[in-house]
Structures are given as structure tokens and as C-alpha cells.
Design a protein around this motif. Structure first.
Motif, PDB file in Angstrom:
ATOM      1  N   GLY A 141       0.821  -1.206   0.000  1.00  0.00           N
ATOM      2  CA  GLY A 141       0.000   0.000   0.000  1.00  0.00           C
ATOM      3  C   GLY A 141       0.854   1.253   0.000  1.00  0.00           C
ATOM      4  O   GLY A 141       0.580   2.229  -0.709  1.00  0.00           O
ATOM      5  N   TRP A 142       1.917   1.208   0.788  1.00  0.00           N
ATOM      6  CA  TRP A 142       2.850   2.346   0.862  1.00  0.00           C
ATOM      7  C   TRP A 142       3.538   2.552  -0.487  1.00  0.00           C
ATOM      8  O   TRP A 142       3.753   3.682  -0.929  1.00  0.00           O
ATOM      9  N   ASP A 143       3.877   1.444  -1.170  1.00  0.00           N
ATOM     10  CA  ASP A 143       4.466   1.532  -2.507  1.00  0.00           C
ATOM     11  C   ASP A 143       3.492   2.156  -3.502  1.00  0.00           C
ATOM     12  O   ASP A 143       3.872   2.990  -4.334  1.00  0.00           O
TER      13      ASP A 143
ATOM     14  N   GLU B 181      11.527   7.342 -12.216  1.00  0.00           N
ATOM     15  CA  GLU B 181      11.838   5.938 -11.942  1.00  0.00           C
ATOM     16  C   GLU B 181      11.246   5.473 -10.626  1.00  0.00           C
ATOM     17  O   GLU B 181      11.037   4.280 -10.416  1.00  0.00           O
ATOM     18  N   MET B 182      10.975   6.418  -9.727  1.00  0.00           N
ATOM     19  CA  MET B 182      10.338   6.042  -8.462  1.00  0.00           C
ATOM     20  C   MET B 182       8.948   5.480  -8.721  1.00  0.00           C
ATOM     21  O   MET B 182       8.476   4.585  -8.014  1.00  0.00           O
ATOM     22  N   VAL B 183       8.286   6.012  -9.728  1.00  0.00           N
ATOM     23  CA  VAL B 183       6.973   5.482 -10.115  1.00  0.00           C
ATOM     24  C   VAL B 183       7.125   4.022 -10.533  1.00  0.00           C
ATOM     25  O   VAL B 183       6.358   3.147 -10.126  1.00  0.00           O
ATOM     26  N   ASN B 184       8.150   3.763 -11.336  1.00  0.00           N
ATOM     27  CA  ASN B 184       8.342   2.424 -11.867  1.00  0.00           C
ATOM     28  C   ASN B 184       8.661   1.400 -10.784  1.00  0.00           C
ATOM     29  O   ASN B 184       8.146   0.282 -10.802  1.00  0.00           O
ATOM     30  N   ILE B 185       9.516   1.776  -9.842  1.00  0.00           N
ATOM     31  CA  ILE B 185       9.912   0.809  -8.822  1.00  0.00           C
ATOM     32  C   ILE B 185       8.747   0.500  -7.880  1.00  0.00           C
ATOM     33  O   ILE B 185       8.582  -0.631  -7.417  1.00  0.00           O
TER      34      ILE B 185
ATOM     35  N   VAL C 128      10.108   0.293 -22.448  1.00  0.00           N
ATOM     36  CA  VAL C 128       8.728   0.522 -22.889  1.00  0.00           C
ATOM     37  C   VAL C 128       7.724  -0.208 -22.007  1.00  0.00           C
ATOM     38  O   VAL C 128       6.523   0.053 -22.091  1.00  0.00           O
ATOM     39  N   PHE C 129       8.195  -1.114 -21.153  1.00  0.00           N
ATOM     40  CA  PHE C 129       7.304  -1.741 -20.179  1.00  0.00           C
ATOM     41  C   PHE C 129       6.523  -0.675 -19.422  1.00  0.00           C
ATOM     42  O   PHE C 129       5.337  -0.839 -19.127  1.00  0.00           O
ATOM     43  N   PHE C 130       7.183   0.440 -19.147  1.00  0.00           N
ATOM     44  CA  PHE C 130       6.561   1.474 -18.339  1.00  0.00           C
ATOM     45  C   PHE C 130       5.487   2.247 -19.106  1.00  0.00           C
ATOM     46  O   PHE C 130       4.712   2.985 -18.512  1.00  0.00           O
ATOM     47  N   ALA C 131       5.442   2.060 -20.428  1.00  0.00           N
ATOM     48  CA  ALA C 131       4.350   2.652 -21.199  1.00  0.00           C
ATOM     49  C   ALA C 131       3.034   1.929 -20.932  1.00  0.00           C
ATOM     50  O   ALA C 131       1.966   2.455 -21.225  1.00  0.00           O
TER      51      ALA C 131
ATOM     52  N   LEU D  93      16.715  -0.639 -12.782  1.00  0.00           N
ATOM     53  CA  LEU D  93      16.565   0.756 -12.379  1.00  0.00           C
ATOM     54  C   LEU D  93      17.832   1.221 -11.650  1.00  0.00           C
ATOM     55  O   LEU D  93      18.614   0.414 -11.147  1.00  0.00           O
ATOM     56  N   SER D  94      17.999   2.534 -11.583  1.00  0.00           N
ATOM     57  CA  SER D  94      19.274   3.086 -11.105  1.00  0.00           C
ATOM     58  C   SER D  94      19.488   2.893  -9.607  1.00  0.00           C
ATOM     59  O   SER D  94      18.546   2.686  -8.835  1.00  0.00           O
ATOM     60  N   VAL D  95      20.750   2.989  -9.210  1.00  0.00           N
ATOM     61  CA  VAL D  95      21.135   2.853  -7.804  1.00  0.00           C
ATOM     62  C   VAL D  95      20.446   3.926  -6.962  1.00  0.00           C
ATOM     63  O   VAL D  95      19.928   3.651  -5.875  1.00  0.00           O
TER      64      VAL D  95
END
Length: 498
Positions: free
Chosen positions: A109-111, A397-401, A249-252, A451-453
Motif C-alpha cells: 500500500g505504501w508503494d 523511476e520512483m513510479v516504476n519501482i 517501454v514496459f513502463f508505457a 533501475l538506477s542505484v
């Protein structure tokens, strides 16, 4: 405090009948499909297509879209099984509560809060950029200080406030606006496909898969975690580039999971939710593939504009008016994305508040409109502040993770819940379980490692804040831990009749 204690399916469903916390059931399979297409087709198709084709895949970007769609389909089937079995607001949060326990439910939920708050804000800023370009085409210039990239991004703030009012007024009313905007967006996408066909040069498809080449290795905080752990330098083009392009493109496709957050407001969730989720993915895959083929056929991939490939592909052929039309479509398209993400954020927080993992007073719905108006105000204010005042740039990228971590837990939850509750009626079942759900979890985890460090570090900080809240307050006050479950008699009846 039992961290792994689960909330029964019957109890979750019984909670939805509490008058003070009851949402209005008004959505159909068509509404859900429009809802899903509205959030998925957005910034990805207007910007990501050109950038990935130009830097990573060449014309083979269509293969990247198909590969990413296969990955998403695995997660989509897991969502479809869960949402048809547990028709309650909250999406992955509610599913995890039933399958994995309260602690994992809080984590997910927090994610999801992180994902949807930041996504709505980031896309609102993108909308502001397109809106500014569109106005300039008509000779109107927004003052630099209050435009995109200025001291305050006023158009983004105004957009979020208007959409927040719509969401508070009613989910069905929001969907009507969404349906109109999605219709406009689909018209623009189809326009790009059919108008662009006349400018396609087959020679631009050769080579379809350009020869592989090493890209400049990113170092330090901005390198992918997998690379930092010794996974090798990234490659562009070739078949390696196609796979790397799929990770991008996964994130699309991100957004189809938001459909599951509206489960409690769906008339027939067991039937309509799987249809809405899977239809969304199929429609978007077809449209993404067609646009990718047309755009890479119109302009050599080396010459594609990474920031506005669709519009500038027509400019390259002297069709300025078409580019203006496409910019208008982008404005409409991104509006639907922001609307859908804000709805998703309110429904996740609503579900967590009703369980008293967040203050229960937030979950009370408006007596007339039956929407969580208090939460909607909070979401609107926070998103407006972030979009208006924050240079979000590096936070995408925070959205993606956040999204991928939700996918992992939902995928793992499918075989776990089948073992724990084999008696549950499932309107839709993931085939070949547990193989496909485990494969889905592994693929999503692999994409997270790309995703980045610095994204991982920010994610860990966000999670540390969430864990502190859980152990200091939420874990001690939740309805499950205190035993204050809603409708114990109804829960007993539901269990007996299931």
C-alpha cells in the motif's frame, strides 16, 4: 502484533457494506476498459516511442512493445484473478492483505501511494509542457515564471485542482469526462496511424534490427543496480537492445493495474474486472505496435526526435497542422492519465484507512456522492504542490519501482492464496499456476534491478519512513490487530455460504 495475520476475503467484502464507508457501484466493463486505456495510453505513446527507437532498438521497437506486453500480460492475469475474487477497493494492497498478511499489505500500500502520487504529478507536468506548446501554436504564450519549468507550474496545478473536483463530485461523472477525453485521444492515435501510412518509406525499416553497439557506460548513482552488481555494460540495438528496450517501454503499459482499484465500485466485478484489465492490455498493445511501425517508417530511426517523435515526424513531411492536432491529442491524452492516477491514489488510501492502518476518519464517504471526499482533497493538494513546485525530473523511476514491487507481490500472492483458500470461487484463474505467477514475479524483479542505484536508495528511504509509521502506529491500531472487524455476523454468514 502478528505481522503475517491475513484479513479474510469475507471480512474484506463485509467491510464494503458499512454505510459510512460504502462506495457507489456504478461501473461496467466498458467503463473499466475506457478507464484502463485512459491511463495506459499517455506519455508513453507520445514520447517513449521515439526515444527508445532512436537510442535503443531502431524499427525493432515493435518487438520490444510485444515483449513488454507479454510481461505485462502475466501480471495482468494475476490482477484479474485477484480482483475478480476480492472485489474490494485497494488493488494490490487488498490482495496482499488476503494472501500474504498485514505487514506485506502495508508495504505494498505504501508503494502504491508513492507510485500514484508521483505519477500523477509527473504526468501533470508533462501535460503542462504540451499545453504550453499547443497555446504557442495559437499565438498565446504563458509567462515563463508560471509555465512548465518555471517557479511554479501553474497549468499543472490548475489541471490537478479541476480533476480533484471532478473525482470528489462522483466516480461516474469522472468516468464520463474520462470517456470523452479517451475518445479524443484514440482519434488522435488512429489519425497518426492512418495519416502517417501515406508517408511511410519501406527503406526506413532496413535494417529492422540494427547491429548491436555498446552504449556509454553509466557510472555512480545513476547506473542500473544490475550493472553496479556486476551485470555488465548496457547494450543498444541488436537483440540485446530489443530486450533492453522492452525494459524501458514496459513502463508505457503501467496503469492497467489501476483498474483493479475500482473493484468496489463495479456492478459485476467477477465478470467485468477481468474483461476491463485484459481488454485494456490488448487494445494498448495493438495501438502501440501500429504507431511504432508507422513512426519508424515515416522517419529513419536515427533522425527521430526523442522528445516529440509523433508530432515532429509529420513536421518532417511538411504537415505542421497535423503536428498541432497531435499536440492537442497529447493534451487530452495526458489529462486522462492524471485523472485515473488520482482516482487510483484515493482508492488505495481509502482501503488502508478503512482498515485503520491510516486514520479511519479519512475513509468516510460523502453522504450524497458516495466518494471518499476527504481523501480526494488530500490527494489533490499534495499532487498539486508536487507538480507545481517540484522539479520532478529524476523521480519518474520512483513510479516504476513502486509499480513493479506491487506486481511482484501480487504475482507471488496468487499461488499463496490458492494454497490457503482453495475453496474460494474464482471467476478468472491464471492458467498454469504456479509457473506463470512465479515467472511474472521474476520478470518484474529483473526489471526492478535495471533501475538506477539512486532510485533504489530513494525507494529504501521511502520504505523506511513507511515501516516507522507501521511499527509506531498502524500496526497497533489496525482493525485486524485490535479485533474490531466490521460485521462479524455478516462475515460468518458469508463464510458459511461460500
Amino acid at each position: 502484533m502478528d505481522l503475517l495475520r491475513t484479513k479474510s476475503i469475507e471480512q474484506s467484502i463485509a467491510d464494503t457494506d458499512e454505510p459510512e464507508y460504502q462506495l457507489k457501484k456504478s461501473l461496467t466493463a466498458l467503463d473499466l476498459t475506457v478507464f484502463g486505456v485512459g491511463v495506459v495510453i499517455g506519455a508513453g505513446i507520445f514520447t517513449l516511442t521515439g526515444r527508445v527507437a532512436h537510442t535503443m532498438t531502431g524499427p525493432a521497437i515493435i518487438l520490444s512493445f510485444i515483449l513488454a506486453a507479454v510481461c505485462c500480460a502475466l501480471a495482468a492475469m494475476c490482477y484479474a484473478e485477484f480482483s475478480s475474487t476480492v472485489p474490494v477497493s485497494g488493488s494490490a494492497y487488498t490482495f496482499s492483505y488476503a494472501a500474504l498478511g498485514e505487514f506485506f499489505a502495508w508495504v505494498i500500500g505504501w508503494d502504491l501511494i508513492l507510485e500514484m502520487f508521483l505519477a500523477a504529478s509527473v504526468v501533470a507536468q508533462g501535460w503542462s509542457a504540451y499545453f504550453g506548446v499547443l497555446l504557442e501554436n495559437f499565438g498565446i504564450v504563458i509567462p515563463e515564471q508560471v509555465a512548465y519549468g518555471g517557479v511554479i507550474d501553474l497549468p499543472a496545478v490548475v489541471l490537478i485542482c479541476i480533476l480533484g473536483f471532478l473525482i470528489a463530485f462522483g466516480i461516474k461523472e469522472s468516468m464520463r469526462v474520462n470517456m470523452v477525453l479517451v475518445a479524443i485521444k484514440l482519434f488522435i492515435v488512429l489519425f497518426v496511424i492512418f495519416a502517417g501510412l501515406q508517408f511511410v518509406n519501406p527503406a526506413n525499416y532496413t535494417p529492422f534490427v540494427p547491429a548491436p553497439q555498446a552504449t556509454e557506460t553509466v557510472t555512480g548513482w545513476t547506473q542500473p543496480l544490475l550493472q553496479a552488481l556486476g551485470g555488465g555494460a548496457p547494450m543498444a540495438f541488436g537483440w540485446g537492445g530489443v530486450v533492453a528496450g522492452a525494459a524501458l517501454v514496459f513502463f508505457a503499459y503501467i496503469g492497467f493495474d489501476v483498474v483493479a482499484t475500482t473493484a468496489e465500485e463495479t456492478k459485476n466485478p467477477a465478470r467485468d474486472l477481468p474483461i476491463g484489465i485484459i481488454a485494456t492490455l490488448v487494445i494498448c498493445t495493438i495501438l502501440y505496435g501500429a504507431v511504432a511501425l508507422v513512426v519508424t517508417g515515416m522517419v529513419p530511426y536515427q533522425d527521430l526526435d526523442p522528445s516529440a517523435a509523433l508530432a515532429n515526424a509529420f513536421v518532417a513531411h511538411g504537415q505542421g497542422w497535423m503536428a498541432t492536432l497531435i499536440s492537442a491529442g497529447a493534451v487530452a491524452g495526458l489529462t486522462t492519465v492524471v485523472l485515473t492516477l488520482m482516482v487510483g491514489a484515493t482508492r488505495v488510501i481509502f482501503a488502508m484507512s478503512r482498515d485503520n492502518l491510516l486514520p479511519m476518519s479519512l475513509a468516510k464517504v460523502h453522504p450524497k456522492h458516495r466518494t471518499p471526499s476527504r481523501i480526494t482533497v488530500i490527494v489533490t493538494v499534495i499532487c498539486a504542490l508536487v507538480a507545481g513546485l517540484t522539479p520532478v525530473g529524476m523521480l519518474e523511476e520512483m513510479v516504476n519501482i513502486g509499480t513493479l514491487s506491487a506486481f511482484v507481490l501480487v504475482s507471488v500472492g496468487i499461488p499463496v492464496l490458492r494454497i490457503r483458500r482453495p475453496d474460494l470461487k474464482r471467476a478468472f484463474k491464471v492458467p498454469f499456476s504456479p509457473v506463470l505467477p512465479i515467472l511474472s514475479a521474476l520478470i518484474c524483479l529483473y526489471l526492478m534491478l535495471n533501475l538506477s542505484v539512486e532510485t533504489w536508495l530513494r525507494f529504501l528511504v521511502w520504505m523506511a519512513i513507511g515501516l516507522a509509521i507501521y511499527f509506531l502506529w498502524s500496526g497497533h491500531h489496525s482493525r485486524l490487530q485490535t479485533g474490531k472487524a466490521l460485521h462479524p455476523d455478516l462475515e460468518k454468514t458469508l463464510r458459511e455460504n461460500h
